[in-house]
Every structure is written in structure tokens, then in C-alpha cells.
Design an enzyme around this catalytic site. Structure first.
Site, PDB file in Angstrom:
ATOM      1  N   HIS A  62     -30.114 -18.811   3.367  1.00 49.59           N
ATOM      2  CA  HIS A  62     -31.085 -19.030   2.314  1.00 49.59           C
ATOM      3  C   HIS A  62     -31.953 -17.801   2.073  1.00 49.59           C
ATOM      4  O   HIS A  62     -31.951 -17.074   2.882  1.00 49.59           O
ATOM      5  CB  HIS A  62     -32.087 -20.272   2.473  1.00 49.59           C
ATOM      6  CG  HIS A  62     -32.856 -19.861   3.565  1.00 49.59           C
ATOM      7  ND1 HIS A  62     -32.582 -20.435   4.900  1.00 49.59           N
ATOM      8  CD2 HIS A  62     -34.065 -19.718   3.706  1.00 49.59           C
ATOM      9  CE1 HIS A  62     -33.610 -20.162   5.793  1.00 49.59           C
ATOM     10  NE2 HIS A  62     -34.412 -19.859   4.954  1.00 49.59           N
ATOM     11  N   ASP A 108     -35.906 -16.891   1.031  1.00 53.07           N
ATOM     12  CA  ASP A 108     -37.312 -16.800   0.987  1.00 53.07           C
ATOM     13  C   ASP A 108     -38.033 -16.074  -0.203  1.00 53.07           C
ATOM     14  O   ASP A 108     -37.798 -15.078  -0.260  1.00 53.07           O
ATOM     15  CB  ASP A 108     -38.116 -16.544   2.230  1.00 53.07           C
ATOM     16  CG  ASP A 108     -37.858 -17.459   3.268  1.00 53.07           C
ATOM     17  OD1 ASP A 108     -37.160 -18.381   3.380  1.00 53.07           O
ATOM     18  OD2 ASP A 108     -38.535 -17.316   4.520  1.00 53.07           O
ATOM     19  N   HIS A 143     -43.373 -19.081  -0.795  1.00 58.42           N
ATOM     20  CA  HIS A 143     -43.001 -20.120   0.528  1.00 58.42           C
ATOM     21  C   HIS A 143     -44.376 -19.763   1.348  1.00 58.42           C
ATOM     22  O   HIS A 143     -44.576 -20.824   2.031  1.00 58.42           O
ATOM     23  CB  HIS A 143     -41.823 -19.431   1.385  1.00 58.42           C
ATOM     24  CG  HIS A 143     -41.465 -20.090   2.363  1.00 58.42           C
ATOM     25  ND1 HIS A 143     -41.675 -21.419   2.602  1.00 58.42           N
ATOM     26  CD2 HIS A 143     -40.939 -19.488   3.576  1.00 58.42           C
ATOM     27  CE1 HIS A 143     -41.093 -21.692   3.797  1.00 58.42           C
ATOM     28  NE2 HIS A 143     -40.854 -20.788   4.477  1.00 58.42           N
ATOM     29  N   HIS A 173     -44.039 -13.331   7.705  1.00 60.08           N
ATOM     30  CA  HIS A 173     -43.742 -13.509   6.382  1.00 60.08           C
ATOM     31  C   HIS A 173     -44.656 -13.093   5.502  1.00 60.08           C
ATOM     32  O   HIS A 173     -44.182 -12.570   4.250  1.00 60.08           O
ATOM     33  CB  HIS A 173     -43.554 -15.339   5.992  1.00 60.08           C
ATOM     34  CG  HIS A 173     -42.258 -15.764   6.722  1.00 60.08           C
ATOM     35  ND1 HIS A 173     -42.112 -15.829   7.899  1.00 60.08           N
ATOM     36  CD2 HIS A 173     -41.109 -16.150   5.963  1.00 60.08           C
ATOM     37  CE1 HIS A 173     -40.829 -16.648   8.172  1.00 60.08           C
ATOM     38  NE2 HIS A 173     -40.129 -16.506   6.959  1.00 60.08           N
TER      39      HIS A 173
END
Length: 199
Positions: A50, A52, A56, A149
Site C-alpha cells: 500500500h 501512505d 496518515h 513517517h
């Protein structure tokens, strides 16, 4: 040209701890007398292979339908990496990628059980790469993924997680990993493939 499927099968895919697993429901079956087969399914946006989106980890970040497709399609560099990737290793990896192909150094795919440290994330973000891909379900440490992230997504780096690169040798490939166009979502599954020929 050789095509490498580097995606997980959805219903048997790896799932990040705490996320729901993909489920499918047979709505119509020719084996049961229906005129056709029809299946419904449900899944988390971050199951299996997947992408991101900034949303997110950023409340007002871009959703996955706003992710630039040019980040997900183009030359990519596959590099084997085990364990924690620190700043020095990230810098060396980028040098090797640039020597192989300046275009491929924009999309880095880490083959193996690699964990991107905060220091390595800073190196990739500062370099302005377009995409970083990993085989794990999270680009950062599983127990504390937020900082990595936010560093990468905050600098516009697309994150591609849950890859399967065991059949791929290190080197330059053409990547196709466009996410599904799920309006307003924080991520989306994709069918990621590598082509052996240059883009």
C-alpha cells in the site's frame, strides 16, 4: 522485458498489529445456481502492499487521491538492507543509486528486513527523493513509527509499504505502484510491479 510482481496477495497479506484483516464475501456464485459470480470485500487502507498519504500522520495532510503519480511511476533503485538503516548507510545507498542512475535515485526500494531510523529518514528527506519503499508494513520502527513517517511524509516523500522483493536482484528497474484513487483516504492498496527495462 521481465515483469516482477512485488505485491502481496490481499486476503493472505501481512497486517499491521491492530489493523483489521481483509475480508471477502461471496454475494453470487455460479456454483450455487447464480447466473454470475460476484464478490464484495472490505479492508484497511494499509493492508498488504500500500501507499501512505500525508493524511496518515497529518490532520490536514493531502489524501491519497492527491498523491503525485509521477512519484509512484518511474525509475527505481532496489537495494538490499538488513536491520536498522542509519544516516551513514542511507547516504551510501543514495550515492550507489545515483551512480547507477540519477533517475532511479528518486525512488528507493529497500529489500530485506530494513527499519528506517529517524536519522536515515532525515537523509532521504533532505535528498528530496520522491518515494521510499520497504518490505515491512511500516517504514519506521513498528513500536514507534510516527517520527519517521512525519519526517518523510512532511517533506513530500511517498511511502510504499509491504513490498515483496525477494525475487528481485539489486539494481535499477521501472516501478509502477499507483495507489487506488480513494478520495479523502489516508492510504490505499496498490498492485506494485517492477519492469526490468528502463522507463
Amino acid at each position: 522485458m521481465r515483469i516482477y510482481d512485488i505485491s502481496q496477495e490481499v486476503f493472505s497479506c501481512a497486517v499491521y498489529p491492530g489493523d483489521p484483516k481483509p475480508q471477502k464475501e461471496v454475494l453470487q456464485s455460479m456454483g450455487s445456481g447464480s447466473l454470475y459470480n460476484l464478490t464484495a470485500f472490505s479492508m484497511c487502507a494499509h493492508n498488504g502492499t500500500h501507499v501512505d498519504a500525508p493524511l496518515h500522520f497529518f490532520e490536514n495532510g493531502d489524501a491519497v487521491d492527491a498523491v503525485r503519480l509521477e512519484a509512484c511511476i518511474g525509475a527505481a533503485f532496489v537495494a538490499s538492507c538488513q536491520g536498522e538503516l542509519d544516516a551513514a548507510l542511507a547516504t551510501d545507498l543514495l550515492k550507489r543509486a545515483r551512480l547507477a542512475s540519477s533517475a532511479s535515485a528518486q525512488r528507493i526500494l529497500l529489500k530485506g528486513n530494513a527499519v528506517v531510523s529517524q536519522a536515515a529518514a532525515e537523509v532521504f528527506a533532505e535528498a528530496g527523493i520522491l518515494l521510499l519503499g520497504v518490505e515491512s508494513q511500516s517504514v519506521g520502527p513498528e513500536e514507534a513509527p510516527m517520527a519517521v513517517h512525519r519526517t518523510l511524509l512532511g517533506r513530500g516523500v511517498v511511502l510504499l509499504e509491504g513490498l515483496r522483493l525477494e525475487a528481485v536482484e539489486d539494481g535499477v528497474y521501472c516501478l509502477h505502484a499507483a495507489p487506488l484513487k480513494l478520495g479523502g483516504c489516508d492510504g490505499a492498496p496498490c498492485r506494485a510491479v517492477l519492469l526490468s527495462d528502463d522507463c
